[in-house]
Motif scaffolding. Structure first.
Motif, mmCIF file in Angstrom:
data_model
loop_
_atom_site.group_PDB
_atom_site.id
_atom_site.type_symbol
_atom_site.label_atom_id
_atom_site.label_comp_id
_atom_site.label_asym_id
_atom_site.label_seq_id
_atom_site.Cartn_x
_atom_site.Cartn_y
_atom_site.Cartn_z
ATOM 1 N N VAL A 477 7.576 9.584 -1.402
ATOM 2 C CA VAL A 477 7.379 8.224 -0.902
ATOM 3 C C VAL A 477 6.293 7.568 -1.733
ATOM 4 C CG1 VAL A 477 6.812 6.787 1.084
ATOM 5 C CG2 VAL A 477 7.999 8.974 1.428
ATOM 6 N N THR A 478 6.605 6.425 -2.335
ATOM 7 C CA THR A 478 5.622 5.722 -3.171
ATOM 8 C C THR A 478 5.955 4.233 -3.186
ATOM 9 O OG1 THR A 478 4.496 5.777 -5.324
ATOM 10 C CG2 THR A 478 6.892 6.071 -5.342
ATOM 11 N N ALA A 479 5.320 3.487 -4.093
ATOM 12 C CA ALA A 479 5.531 2.039 -4.192
ATOM 13 C C ALA A 479 5.482 1.628 -5.653
ATOM 14 C CB ALA A 479 4.473 1.286 -3.388
ATOM 15 N N ASN A 480 6.018 0.438 -5.941
ATOM 16 C CA ASN A 480 6.007 -0.053 -7.322
ATOM 17 C C ASN A 480 4.646 -0.647 -7.705
ATOM 18 O OD1 ASN A 480 6.361 -2.120 -5.507
ATOM 19 N ND2 ASN A 480 8.040 -3.114 -6.594
ATOM 20 N N HIS A 481 3.953 -1.239 -6.731
ATOM 21 C CA HIS A 481 2.614 -1.803 -6.946
ATOM 22 C C HIS A 481 2.024 -2.140 -5.582
ATOM 23 C CE1 HIS A 481 4.248 -5.764 -5.985
ATOM 24 N NE2 HIS A 481 5.212 -5.555 -6.884
ATOM 25 N N GLY A 482 0.769 -2.551 -5.572
ATOM 26 C CA GLY A 482 0.120 -2.929 -4.318
ATOM 27 C C GLY A 482 0.206 -4.422 -4.049
ATOM 28 N N ASN A 483 -0.706 -4.906 -3.219
ATOM 29 C CA ASN A 483 -0.702 -6.318 -2.845
ATOM 30 C C ASN A 483 -2.126 -6.716 -2.465
ATOM 31 O OD1 ASN A 483 -0.213 -8.844 -1.286
ATOM 32 N ND2 ASN A 483 1.918 -8.290 -1.613
#
Length: 622
Positions: A477-483
């Motif tokens: 589980v991961t993400a492409n970038h933050g916010n």
């Protein structure tokens, strides 16, 4: 007084005449040194490109040297009455100028950069490296340049009367002026038409700023900005450098573990959202598995972050991969091992990199419909429902690879089919109550989307258990970038606006059957995922450096000193307490851990050299 006035005018006139000839011969010297830029640059293949190269070589160095004469030596001719003192001053200026040009040619040869604050800091850093040592040897040439300037100065002064009678000043000035003006006119045309044999030469020479006239041409209806932007993007792909990926043929010990692989990529999920309040299920999942709590995306931008995850390469290589349509070695290897593929997305794989490169050789599912009243949240739910159906069709004897992209957090401002948990938010009945700023409304809406995604994730995990697949599946589980919500105080919102931890730091939570639950606090990167799966799942014996810029997450390597991120425009070096951003011109900025600019911050030479090498290692040699 009259005699004194006449003598002063004569002296100034002589010095100005001498200065013109002194500048002319220094232009010739600068042009000869300038041939080193031509030798280390790509040779234009067309006649027009070669013509531009010749015109800009003559015109640019003519303008550059004569510009220094007008700014420095010409006014000095009025201020320094002694011709000997004035000539000595000119010799010193000429020596400094040619020495700087010589250093710049070496910087261009070694780093593909012209002299800049970064290059000067590297030169003067005092670190003992091969590059620094070679640069110091260049200063041996200073006495020779000084002696040459002295001889030239004396010879011109003795021959001044004879040279003045030749009346060749105007023709020479006309030649340099013609070359300078025509080279800029050619570049204006080439820039508007994206004619690469000319535009690729934009930064060949130092202090080179060719003219463009896009605003003027657009105003007169000669240029369509939108059509120009499309052509520019296509050119960036088609004319990128050729990549060698992988560097060598891959070798394997055996067929690997045969475990399934599920990657869940949550758009825009920043690392600090994984807590017991916002995402309780994912936080519990992290405690029970491998939690890389100091993990960074390859970029703060959508496509480049995904690219780094699948290829294990920095974002600067993306256009080269798109042009070559090179499939990730990870996916190619899985296909050779007869893995079944299941690809699902809450936004229909809207990001172009999926179809351009990552999944270009595989059939992507039809795009889900996001144009209903519930937006991306409904699309995420449908993507998971489709995944469940697909999972039910899989044979337990055949391994599978699945990728699920969830988009609700990326589109949190649209709201969704979920009950808000954090108020006030954009979904509230009273969306802007008194005393609550917009920042709080946005962040609560973002957390509501994250809370909703958390419910979907537990549904995925439970389905794996129900299908008896959980204990034989690597789940990531991961993400492409933050916010960001302007936490840095730089008026930065969302992503792709700065390189703070808020935009780069993302979760990486991994369920790997047979491993002990651990929280890993050392810095890790998206670039590390490919080597981990290639070595620990697929049993490759080929060094990770042949196909990636990352390292195996399971290796007990010494604590890494830096993590690489960035984009096609910037190089970003993340270290324990600093973030260094270097643009393509060699200008750099160093920020502290709160992304505040450090006035005294300087990058380390050895680190920058390693980073620069990593960003060129996979290109085909010229």
């Amino acid at each position: 007084m009259v005699t004194s006035g006449i003598n002063y005018k004569d002296k100034v006139s002589q010095l100005i005449s001498w200065g013109h000839w002194f500048s002319f011969f220094n232009i010739i010297a600068a042009m000869l040194l300038g041939t080193r830029y031509i030798a280390y640059s790509e040779w234009p293949e067309t006649i027009l490109g070669q013509l531009y190269l010749g015109l800009s070589w003559i015109g640019h160095f003519g303008f550059l040297v004569f510009g220094f004469y007008i700014l420095i030596l010409f006014p000095a001719s009025f201020l320094i009455p002694s011709q000997r003192l004035m000539r000595l001053f000119a010799v010193l200026v000429g020596t400094i100028g040619l020495t700087g040009l010589l250093l710049d040619t070496h910087a261009y040869e070694s780093l593909d950069l012209h002299l800049s604050p970064l290059v000067w800091d590297l030169l003067l850093s005092g670190e003992k490296t091969e590059l620094n040592a070679r640069w110091q040897y260049l200063f041996i040439a200073v006495p020779a340049i000084f002696l040459m300037q002295l001889i030239l100065s004396e010879w011109l002064w003795r021959k001044l009367r004879k040279l003045t009678r030749k009346h060749v000043g105007v023709p020479i000035a006309a030649i340099f002026g013609f070359c300078f003006l025509s080279s800029h006119l050619i570049y204006i045309w080439a820039d508007a038409n994206l004619y690469r044999p000319v535009t690729v030469q934009r930064s060949n020479f130092p202090l080179s700023y060719p003219m463009t006239a896009k605003s003027f041409m657009e105003k007169h209806g000669w240029l369509d900005r939108q059509e120009y932007a499309k052509r520019l993007d296509a050119q960036g792909i088609a004319e990128s450098e050729h990549i060698r990926y992988p560097l060598n043929k891959l070798a394997f010990n055996d067929q690997g573990t045969g475990q399934n692989v599920l990657i869940i990529m949550v758009d825009s999920l920043r690392g600090d959202m994984v807590d017991n309040e916002t995402m309780p299920h994912l936080a519990a999942f992290a405690q029970q598995n491998l939690n890389y709590s100091n993990h960074y995306s390859a970029s703060n931008e959508n496509a480049e972050g995904i690219f780094g995850l699948f290829y294990g390469l920095p974002a600067g290589y993306m256009n080269s991969v798109r042009f070559a349509s090179s499939s990730p070695v990870l996916l190619d290897t899985l296909k050779k091992r007869d893995y079944q593929f299941g690809l699902f997305s809450g936004d229909g794989f809207e990001t172009q990199i999926y179809s351009d490169a990552i999944f270009s050789r595989r059939q992507l599912p039809e795009q889900t419909d996001k144009n209903d009243s519930n937006g991306s949240s409904n699309s995420d739910k449908k993507a998971i429902a489709d995944w469940k159906k697909w999972l039910g069709t899989q044979n337990s004897d055949t391994p599978w690879f699945s990728y699920i992209e969830l988009a609700s957090i990326e589109n949190f401002e649209e709201g969704g089919a979920y009950v808000p948990q954090f108020e006030p938010s954009l979904s509230s009945t009273n969306a802007n109550p008194a005393g609550v700023d917009t920042n709080q409304l946005l962040k609560n809406s973002y957390r509501n989307a994250a809370y909703y995604i958390d419910e979907l994730l537990i549904d995925i995990f439970e389905q794996l258990v129900a299908n008896n697949a959980f204990e034989n599946t690597v789940v990531i589980v991961t993400a492409n970038h933050g916010n960001e919500f302007n936490e840095t105080g730089t008026n930065s919102w969302g992503a792709n606006s700065n390189y703070s931890r808020y935009q780069l730091k993302v979760p990486l939570i991994m369920h790997w059957p047979g491993t002990v639950p651990t929280q890993i606090t050392r810095a890790t990167s998206h670039l590390d995922l490919v080597p981990t799966l290639m070595e620990s799942l697929l049993a490759t014996t080929t060094p990770a450096s042949d196909y990636s810029s990352g390292v195996n997450l399971f290796e007990n390597t010494p604590k890494r000193r830096w993590v690489l991120a960035g984009s096609g425009r910037d190089i970003v070096v993340l270290q324990k307490n600093t973030t260094t951003v270097v643009d393509k011109h060699g200008n750099y900025r160093v920020y502290d851990q709160d992304y505040k600019l450090k006035s005294e911050g300087k990058p380390k030479l050895s680190t920058l050299m390693q980073v620069m090498h990593e960003l060129k290692r996979f290109y085909q040699p010229k």
